[in-house]
Scaffold this motif. Structure first.
Motif: not given
Length: 822
Positions: A142, A158-160, A167, A169
Motif C-alpha cells: 500500500e 488504485g493508481d500506480q 511500483e 498502489t
C-alpha cells in the motif's frame, strides 16, 4: 481484683472519651479539625488534578512523537539496541524516512517517504481513509498519500505511483498522523509505505540522506534503564515528550507550575493550621494548669490529648478525603469538554500524599503548641504566664517536614528559589511595614488613628509578625494567579488564533507577485514575503567555529561544534526593514552595505557580538558581512523567522526563491488544493492539523491552570480569613481594658477600624511589591520568560485586603463589643 480488671478503669476510659468528644466539638479544638480537614481536602483535590493533568499532558506529548520514547539517528539503529529493548520488556517499532521523487503517469513530485511497520504508531492515532473504509495501519503493497499529492501527481485511489524502482498502489489519503514537525523549511508532502516494500524501491544508496527512528513503549523504569545502558553515537538523539519542541516546553512548564502551586497551597494551609492550634493552646492554658493543680500528671494529660488528636485526625481524614473527592470533581467540571475520555486514573498517590502531608505538617504545627501547653505550670491557673518555660526540644519536630521537603524538592531550582524568596521577602515586608507605621506615628492624627498606631507600635514584634503573615498570604495568593496569567499569555502569544497555518515555499521570482495577488484577492491574512537562499556559516572573524582548536578552550569548542546552526544549511534572507514580529535588542537596523542582523540565541551560543565579521558560503560562493544588530526571535509563533537577515546588497544577485505564510480558515480548504493545481512547482506546507492540535492542548492547559489557580486563591483567602479572625479574637482582653479606662463603644469601634484598615492598606501595597518581585524572579530564572509588570494588581490587591477586613470586622464587631455597656 487487679487494676486492669477493675470496673473503675473502663469507666475512667469512657469518661475520658466523652470529655475528648466534648473538648473537640464544644471547646476550641474544632477550628484545628476544620483546618486539618481543609489541608487534606485541598491537597487531595489538587494532587488528583495534578496527576490527571500531568498524565494528559504527557499522553498528548507522547502521542505527538508516536511513542513513549524515540531514538533519532542518521544511521540504521543497531540490532543490539533493539534486542536490549526487547529484553527489558519494551515494545519496539522502527521507521525509515527519506526524500525522493514520486512518479505517476502524469506528473512527478518531491516527497518525504516514511517506511513503517504494521504496528506503527505505538502512541497517538494514525487515520488512513481508503475508497471504502478507514484503517489505522499500513499494510504491505500500500501507498498512502497526503491530500495535496493527489492533485500534484494527478492520481486517484488504485493508481500506480513509482517510489524509486517500486511500483506501489495508491490505497488512499493520510487523514491524520501522530508525528508533527514544527519546522516548515524541512517539510515535504508525505507518503506512507510498509517497511516490507522498502528494499524494492532501491532508493537508499550510499550517500543518500536517510533518517532512522526507533520507537519504544514501556514503563518509566524500563525506558530509563534503556537510556542509561545505551551509549549514543554523535548522530543519535533521544526524543521524549519534554524535548519535542513547542509541546515539550509547554509540558515542562505546566509540570513546574503544578508543583509550585501545590507547595504554595500546602504552605498556606499549614499556616492556617498553626494559627488555629496556637489559638487553641492559648485558650486551654488555664484548663491544663487547673488539671495539674488537681494532681494530673503529664502522662495523663498526654493520653487526654492523644485521644482528642486521634479523634481529630480520624474525623479530619474522613471528612477531608470525602470533601477532596467532591472538590476534585467540582474542579473538573469546567474541563469536561476539553479533557479526554476516559480520564487517566489518579492512582493511589493523591490519597497517600494528602494524608502524609497532613501528618507531616501536623507533627510540628500541632505538636509544638501542645508540648508548650503541657509544660504550663500549675501556677498559671492563678497568674497568666508570659514567659516560655517549656523545653526547646519541641522545635526539633520541625525537622520532620523539613527533611521531607528536602527529599521532595531535591535539586529543583524553582522550588528553592521560591522558598528562599519567600523567607527573605517575609522579613523585608515585615520590616517595611513597621517602618511605614513608625513614619505615620510622627504625624498628627485623630484620636482613633493615634490609638491604633500606638497599639501597633507598642508590640513591634507581634505587629510585624501579624503584618508579615497577612502580607505573605495576600502575596502568595497573587503569585499563584500572576504566574498562571503570565504563562498563558506567553503561550497564547506564541500561537495566537490568527497565526499562519500554511507556508508556501519555492516560489520562483516570475511567480512571486502573481502568487501574492491570488492570496490578497482571496482575502487571506498573510505575512510579508521573503527571498530564500540556503547556505552555511563558515567563519567568525576569520576563524572556523567548527575547528577543534580556536583558542577559546575545549568547552567552547564542544559547545560550538554541537550547535545545530553549524551542522546544516541555513535559510538566509535579506530585507530593507526588520520583520515586525522581531525585536531589536542591540545595535541598530540600517541598510549600510555589507551588514547582517543576527538572532540573539545563535549569537549567544557562538559568541557573536556587534561588529564581528561573519563568513558565509552559498553554492560555493564565499562572502562576508558585518554584524550590525541583534534580534530577539520567537520561534514558536508559526511565522517566517531567520538566524541571519542581510542587507539587500549582500545577496541580491544570488538566485533565490520566495517564501510566504498565510492563514486559511476552515471554509477555505479548497483554496489550498486550487493553489496546488495552479502552481504545481510551489511547495505548500499545510500545518492546519498541527495548529489545531496545539490550540486544543493550549485550551486544556489554560482551563487546567485557571482551575488550579482558583484553588490556590481559595487556600490563600482561607488563611487570610483565619488570621484576621484569630487576631480580632485576641483583642477582647484589650477591649475590656479600654472600656475600664473609660473608652466609649464608638471610640473602641473607631480604633479597631483604624487599626485594621491601616493594616489592610499596608498589607495590600506591600503584598503587591512582594508579588511583583517574586513573580519576576520566577518568570526570569524559573520559567525563563520575559518579565512583565501587572498594573491592575496595584488596585486589586489592596482593595481585596480592605474588603476581607471589612467582612471579618463586620461579622465580629458585635461579638467583640458584647461585654461592653453603652
Amino acid at each position: 481484683m487487679s487494676e486492669s480488671q477493675s470496673p473503675v478503669r473502663p469507666k475512667r476510659q469512657s469518661l475520658l472519651l466523652k470529655w475528648s468528644w466534648r473538648e473537640l466539638w464544644q471547646g476550641q479544638l474544632w477550628p484545628v479539625a476544620v483546618a486539618l480537614t481543609l489541608i487534606i481536602a485541598c491537597v487531595f483535590a489538587l494532587a488528583s488534578l495534578v496527576v490527571r493533568v500531568e498524565k494528559i499532558m504527557i499522553n498528548q506529548g507522547r502521542s505527538m512523537i508516536a511513542a513513549d520514547l524515540v531514538l533519532r539517528s542518521a544511521n540504521p539503529v543497531s540490532d543490539s539496541l533493539v534486542s536490549e529493548a526487547k529484553r527489558l520488556g519494551l515494545t519496539v517499532t522502527a521507521q525509515t524516512r527519506f526524500g525522493t521523487m514520486a512518479f505517476s503517469d502524469n506528473a512527478m513530485q518531491l516527497v518525504s517517504v516514511k517506511s513503517v511497520s504494521s504496528d506503527f504508531p505505538l502512541r497517538g492515532e494514525l487515520v488512513l481513509q481508503g475508497s471504502n473504509r478507514t484503517q489505522q495501519q499500513v499494510n504491505p503493497g500500500e501507498l498512502w498519500l497526503s491530500e495535496r499529492l493527489f492533485s500534484l501527481l494527478n492520481v486517484k485511489n488504485g493508481d500506480q505511483v513509482a517510489i524509486g524502482n517500486a511500483e506501489l498502489t495508491v490505497a488512499g489519503t493520510i487523514v491524520q498522523e501522530p508525528e508533527l514537525s514544527f519546522n516548515p523549511f524541512s517539510q515535504m508532502p508525505a507518503v506512507l509505505m510498509h517497511e516490507a516494500d522498502l528494499a524494492a524501491t532501491e532508493a537508499i544508496q550510499p550517500g543518500s540522506r536517510v533518517r532512522y527512528r526507533a520507537y519504544f513503549n514501556g514503563t518509566e523504569a524500563q525506558l530509563k534503564q534503556l537510556q542509561e545502558s545505551t551509549v549514543l553515537a554523535p548522530d543519535q538523539r533521544w526524543i521524549s515528550e519534554t524535548t519535542q519542541g513547542r509541546t515539550g516546553e509547554m509540558i515542562e512548564r505546566v509540570q513546574q507550575y503544578l508543583s509550585l502551586t501545590l507547595i504554595l497551597v500546602i504552605m498556606m494551609a499549614t499556616a492556617t493550621l498553626v494559627l488555629t492550634c496556637m489559638h487553641y493552646t492559648a485558650s486551654r492554658t488555664e484548663t491544663v494548669a487547673m488539671m495539674k493543680s488537681l494532681g494530673a500528671g503529664k502522662a495523663f494529660l498526654w493520653r487526654w490529648l492523644a485521644r482528642q488528636l486521634g479523634l481529630l485526625f480520624a474525623i479530619a481524614a474522613a471528612a477531608g478525603l470525602v470533601l477532596g473527592l467532591f472538590l476534585e470533581w467540582l474542579l473538573r467540571l469546567p474541563l469536561t469538554d476539553v479533557l479526554p475520555q476516559p480520564l487517566p486514573e489518579m492512582g493511589a498517590m493523591p490519597w497517600l500524599v494528602s494524608l502524609l502531608v497532613a501528618i507531616l505538617v501536623s507533627v510540628p504545627g500541632i505538636g509544638i503548641a501542645l508540648w508548650r501547653l503541657l509544660d504550663a505550670p500549675a501556677l498559671a491557673v492563678m497568674q497568666r504566664q508570659t514567659a516560655d518555660t517549656s523545653s526547646k526540644k519541641r522545635y526539633l519536630l520541625i525537622l520532620l517536614p523539613v527533611v521531607a521537603l528536602l527529599l521532595w524538592v531535591g535539586d529543583n531550582p524553582m522550588m528553592w528559589l521560591t522558598l528562599a524568596g519567600l523567607f527573605v521577602l517575609m522579613l523585608l515586608l515585615a520590616g517595611l511595614g513597621l517602618l511605614l507605621v513608625a513614619g505615620l506615628r510622627r504625624r498628627q492624627w485623630g484620636p482613633a488613628m493615634t490609638l491604633a498606631l500606638s497599639r501597633i507600635g507598642r508590640s513591634p514584634l507581634a505587629s510585624g509578625a501579624q503584618l508579615a503573615a497577612l502580607t505573605s498570604s495576600l502575596m502568595l495568593l497573587a503569585v499563584i494567579w500572576l504566574l498562571r496569567t503570565d504563562l498563558l499569555a506567553d503561550w497564547q502569544q506564541t500561537l495566537p488564533p490568527d497565526a499562519p497555518n500554511v507556508f508556501a515555499l519555492n516560489i520562483s521570482p516570475a511567480q512571486h507577485q502573481a502568487y501574492l495577488n491570488v492570496l490578497d484577492e482571496s482575502g487571506l491574512m498573510r505575512s510579508d514575503s521573503y527571498p530564500i537562499v540556503r547556505g552555511r556559516l563558515v567563519t567568525i572573524n576569520g576563524q572556523d567555529p567548527r575547528a577543534e582548536d580556536t583558542g577559546n578552550g575545549s568547552e567552547s569548542d564542544d559547545r560550538q561544534e554541537g550547535d545545530e546552526s553549524l551542522r546544516r544549511e541555513l535559510n538566509f534572507t535579506w530585507r530593507d526593514s526588520m520583520p515586525v514580529h522581531n525585536t531589536l535588542v542591540a545595535g541598530e537596523w540600517r541598510n549600510a552595505p555589507g551588514g547582517v542582523s543576527v538572532e540573539t540565541g545563535v549569537a549567544e551560543r557562538l559568541g557573536i557580538t556587534l561588529g564581528d565579521t561573519l563568513g558565509f558560503n552559498v553554492n560555493s560562493q564565499v562572502f562576508s558581512a558585518t554584524v550590525t544588530s541583534l534580534r530577539e526571535v520567537e520561534w514558536r509563533n508559526m511565522r517566517p523567522n531567520f538566524y541571519f537577515i542581510f542587507t539587500p546588497d549582500v545577496m541580491a544577485d544570488l538566485p533565490a526563491t520566495w517564501l510566504v505564510s498565510f492563514r486559511v480558515a476552515a471554509e477555505q480548504s479548497e483554496l489550498v488544493n486550487q493553489l496546488g493545481r495552479e502552481y504545481p512547482t510551489v511547495t505548500l506546507l499545510d500545518l492546519r492539523t498541527m495548529a489545531t492540535r496545539i490550540q486544543a492542548i493550549l485550551q486544556q492547559v489554560s482551563l487546567s491552570l485557571s482551575v488550579l489557580a482558583f484553588l490556590g486563591v481559595c487556600s490563600g483567602l482561607l488563611l487570610v480569613l483565619t488570621l484576621l479572625r484569630l487576631s480580632l479574637s485576641q483583642r477582647q482582653q484589650e477591649i475590656k481594658l479600654y472600656r475600664t479606662l473609660g473608652a466609649s463603644r464608638s471610640r473602641i469601634r473607631a480604633t479597631i477600624w483604624s487599626e485594621y484598615g491601616l493594616m489592610a492598606v499596608l498589607a495590600g501595597i506591600i503584598a503587591v511589591l512582594g508579588a511583583e518581585a517574586l513573580v519576576a524572579a520566577l518568570i526570569k530564572w524559573g520559567f525563563e520568560l520575559p518579565v512583565s509588570w501587572h498594573p491592575g494588581l496595584w488596585l486589586v490587591l489592596p482593595l481585596l485586603s480592605i474588603v476581607l477586613i471589612l467582612l471579618i470586622i463586620s461579622t465580629m464587631m458585635k461579638q467583640l463589643l458584647r461585654p461592653l455597656g453603652r
